[in-house]
Design a protein around this motif. Structure first.
Motif, PDB file in Angstrom:
ATOM      1  N   GLN A  63       0.808  -1.215   0.000  1.00  0.00           N
ATOM      2  CA  GLN A  63       0.000   0.000   0.000  1.00  0.00           C
ATOM      3  C   GLN A  63       0.851   1.278   0.000  1.00  0.00           C
ATOM      4  O   GLN A  63       0.603   2.196  -0.774  1.00  0.00           O
ATOM      5  N   LEU A  64       1.852   1.335   0.843  1.00  0.00           N
ATOM      6  CA  LEU A  64       2.690   2.526   0.919  1.00  0.00           C
ATOM      7  C   LEU A  64       3.461   2.748  -0.381  1.00  0.00           C
ATOM      8  O   LEU A  64       3.586   3.879  -0.862  1.00  0.00           O
ATOM      9  N   VAL A  65       3.949   1.664  -0.974  1.00  0.00           N
ATOM     10  CA  VAL A  65       4.687   1.769  -2.236  1.00  0.00           C
ATOM     11  C   VAL A  65       3.740   2.207  -3.348  1.00  0.00           C
ATOM     12  O   VAL A  65       4.066   3.092  -4.139  1.00  0.00           O
ATOM     13  N   THR A  66       2.559   1.611  -3.408  1.00  0.00           N
ATOM     14  CA  THR A  66       1.578   1.981  -4.429  1.00  0.00           C
ATOM     15  C   THR A  66       1.212   3.455  -4.320  1.00  0.00           C
ATOM     16  O   THR A  66       1.110   4.159  -5.332  1.00  0.00           O
ATOM     17  N   GLY A  67       1.052   3.944  -3.098  1.00  0.00           N
ATOM     18  CA  GLY A  67       0.752   5.365  -2.900  1.00  0.00           C
ATOM     19  C   GLY A  67       1.884   6.253  -3.368  1.00  0.00           C
ATOM     20  O   GLY A  67       1.655   7.289  -4.018  1.00  0.00           O
ATOM     21  N   SER A  68       3.114   5.864  -3.078  1.00  0.00           N
ATOM     22  CA  SER A  68       4.281   6.642  -3.515  1.00  0.00           C
ATOM     23  C   SER A  68       4.386   6.651  -5.030  1.00  0.00           C
ATOM     24  O   SER A  68       4.701   7.683  -5.642  1.00  0.00           O
TER      25      SER A  68
END
Length: 132
Positions: A63-68
């Motif tokens: 999730q954090l990578v996808t958001g970045s």
């Protein structure tokens, strides 16, 4: 001027304008070139994150990578729209490059990785910025 990282990217520094007389067209062209390097590094990091696994799934699905990644895509499009305002575009491109370097993890700080072009890109912006 010779610089090892710039030479590895095939870049030669030239003095185009006299000090103190900023050239908006030059700044816009440099921002466009920097944005191309940003996009190439971004494509490389997305490929890398898609191939690296953590807990049985690609890092790109975190999730954090996808958001970045999504924020970077939006930032790249915003920078493209800002090319006629080169001072602001260069600042945004530098910010995007820093985020891409972080997405590469520890490999982003090694000079034989695609992020090398981003370090050279920042140097170019700094050289251009010093003459404005």
């Amino acid at each position: 001027m010779h610089h090892r990282l710039a030479a590895a990217e095939g870049i030669v520094f030239l003095r185009d304008t006299p000090p103190g007389s900023p050239d908006q067209q030059l700044g816009s062209r440099l921002a466009a070139a920097r944005l191309g390097a940003t996009r190439r590094a971004f494509d490389a990091v997305v490929h890398r994150l898609g191939n690296r696994q953590s807990s049985g799934e690609p890092l790109l699905r975190r999730q954090l990578v996808t958001g970045s990644v999504a924020d970077t895509v939006a930032g790249i499009e915003l920078a493209r729209a800002m090319l006629n305002a080169p001072y602001e575009a260069h600042d945004l491109i530098t910010e995007l490059d820093e985020g891409i370097i972080m997405l590469f993890g520890g490999a982003g700080y090694i000079t034989d990785q695609p992020t090398r072009a981003l370090y050279v890109s920042a140097m170019i912006a700094n050289v251009w910025g010093a003459t404005r």
